[in-house]
Scaffold this motif. Sequence first.
Motif, mmCIF file in Angstrom:
data_model
loop_
_atom_site.group_PDB
_atom_site.id
_atom_site.type_symbol
_atom_site.label_atom_id
_atom_site.label_comp_id
_atom_site.label_asym_id
_atom_site.label_seq_id
_atom_site.Cartn_x
_atom_site.Cartn_y
_atom_site.Cartn_z
ATOM 1 N N VAL A 159 0.811 -0.896 0.060
ATOM 2 C CA VAL A 159 -0.103 -0.116 -0.145
ATOM 3 C C VAL A 159 1.155 1.574 -0.026
ATOM 4 O O VAL A 159 2.105 0.886 0.442
ATOM 5 N N ASN A 160 0.657 2.871 -0.568
ATOM 6 C CA ASN A 160 1.170 3.717 -0.230
ATOM 7 C C ASN A 160 1.242 4.351 0.443
ATOM 8 O O ASN A 160 -0.339 4.252 1.440
ATOM 9 N N GLY A 163 -1.539 7.116 1.320
ATOM 10 C CA GLY A 163 -2.904 6.592 1.196
ATOM 11 C C GLY A 163 -3.753 6.394 -0.357
ATOM 12 O O GLY A 163 -4.970 5.751 -0.253
ATOM 13 N N GLY A 164 -3.127 7.247 -1.155
ATOM 14 C CA GLY A 164 -3.465 6.963 -2.166
ATOM 15 C C GLY A 164 -3.183 5.951 -3.471
ATOM 16 O O GLY A 164 -2.545 5.251 -3.007
ATOM 17 N N PRO A 165 -3.726 6.050 -4.344
ATOM 18 C CA PRO A 165 -3.185 5.562 -5.110
ATOM 19 C C PRO A 165 -1.749 5.304 -5.594
ATOM 20 O O PRO A 165 -0.930 6.127 -5.701
ATOM 21 N N ARG A 183 -7.084 -3.875 -6.043
ATOM 22 C CA ARG A 183 -7.679 -3.181 -5.150
ATOM 23 C C ARG A 183 -7.901 -2.222 -6.169
ATOM 24 O O ARG A 183 -7.064 -0.643 -5.288
ATOM 25 N N PHE A 185 -10.356 0.340 -5.946
ATOM 26 C CA PHE A 185 -10.708 1.935 -4.675
ATOM 27 C C PHE A 185 -10.390 0.642 -3.314
ATOM 28 O O PHE A 185 -10.222 -0.590 -2.739
ATOM 29 N N ARG A 186 -10.812 1.724 -2.238
ATOM 30 C CA ARG A 186 -10.113 0.920 -0.972
ATOM 31 C C ARG A 186 -11.064 -0.330 -0.224
ATOM 32 O O ARG A 186 -10.631 -1.216 -0.152
ATOM 33 N N SER A 200 -3.261 2.541 -11.748
ATOM 34 C CA SER A 200 -2.898 2.915 -10.332
ATOM 35 C C SER A 200 -4.198 2.159 -9.345
ATOM 36 O O SER A 200 -4.601 2.648 -9.848
ATOM 37 N N VAL A 201 -3.454 1.679 -8.574
ATOM 38 C CA VAL A 201 -4.324 0.683 -7.849
ATOM 39 C C VAL A 201 -3.994 1.455 -6.129
ATOM 40 O O VAL A 201 -3.558 2.155 -5.515
ATOM 41 N N GLN A 202 -5.359 1.205 -5.105
ATOM 42 C CA GLN A 202 -5.398 1.611 -4.140
ATOM 43 C C GLN A 202 -4.205 -0.026 -3.385
ATOM 44 O O GLN A 202 -3.667 0.481 -1.781
ATOM 45 N N GLN A 203 -4.810 -1.317 -3.586
ATOM 46 C CA GLN A 203 -4.293 -2.143 -2.765
ATOM 47 C C GLN A 203 -3.384 -2.754 -3.152
ATOM 48 O O GLN A 203 -4.408 -4.040 -5.233
#
Length: 413
Positions: A159-160, A163-165, A183, A185-186, A200-203
């Motif tokens: 993860v970033n 908290g962003g993508p 993922r 989105f969250r 770009s991804v969230q996780q």
Amino acid sequence: MNSLQIGLIAIGAFVVALLFVWHWWQTRRLGRRDQSAKPDLSSSRGTREDDGAPLLTDVEEPAITAPRATLPGRAEPTLDPAVAQAWEPRVRLEPDDPPTAIEPEELPPDTGVAADTPPPASSGVTQHSGEAEPAAAPRTRLQSEWPFDERLHVHASVVNLTGGPFDAAPFVAAAGRATAWVRLFRQSPWDMFDPMHVGSVQQLVLALPLASRAGPIEASDIDAWRFALTELATAQGAEAQFHGFRDGPARAVELDSFLAAVDIIPAAYLVKKDGGQWPGTKLRGTLEANGFRLQSDGRFAYHEVESDAVIFHAVDGFERPFTPERLRTENIAALRCVLEPVRLTQPLARFDVFRQSLRALSKLLGADLKTSEGAALDEAEFAAMRDEVKTAMDALAGAGIEPGSDTARSLFG
């Protein structure tokens, strides 16, 4: 203007006049019907004043009145309330564990609570007359939050830090043969990483199989994989968390021995009956006319007619890859056909397709079917092969690995 045009104009005028007359007649007929349907107020609502009788409007309204004539109109469909109350859906969604109605426990006499005190609404206990049914303990469903089998992989979650993508492509490239899920989105579900459609991804989660056909993964390989991802995460401003590394090497050895036991690969050879060879052009034409396609890796892949799925592969008898140039200039002495049941859904049905295709191909090419030891491949040999495939696939499915699934493909890659 000639006579044909004059005749057409006259016919058109006659048709228009006929339509106008028909419309006028229909309108007049409906008007007469409306007038005849109106009630006679002088006869239904009272009596004549000349007779000295009071009008109906001057007295009490009767309890039952004669039905009035209604104008003709379109009857709209309605739902009968009685039918609506009695209707039940054909498909019912039953809960997994319905609460079992039990009798409330008796309280001690010194608690000061009345015996008829109803249980709280949140307890989910209902009272009923009759004998008490035994309480059923709710089943605990152990479901992993990860989209893969944790027994068979070591994995990393990225993860970033902000908290962003973030861009997942560098991590997927550095992870080697690990499978990637993302993922977007969250709260979105896990999806397989597709570099053509996902940026770009969230996780990001990377799952590295503990074993493959190359053998079990070594402790040094796990450490190198973990170090490469950690360095990349630091450079990208991300955080990587690793799971399953403590006992990873021991689980890898155990998994490798199991995979070796169930990795059954039936093989058959096609050899020309007169001991000769096939021209490459003739062999390619015969194969492509019967569902085979030449792949970039030099193998002919047989595609199932219904699903277009690849069932088995055919290579040179000496396991040399085919090339278009080689098929134009060389003769082929033997053909080797290989089936991989662990990578196929419904492996027994696909084995039957494999057997029937080999029989048909041997007739077209005038060839004999041989085993890898050179013996004739008859019905008894095919039956023994099928029994081995069934035993191995049952063992694989019993371990929670479905043949042809993404997990099976990653383990037997």
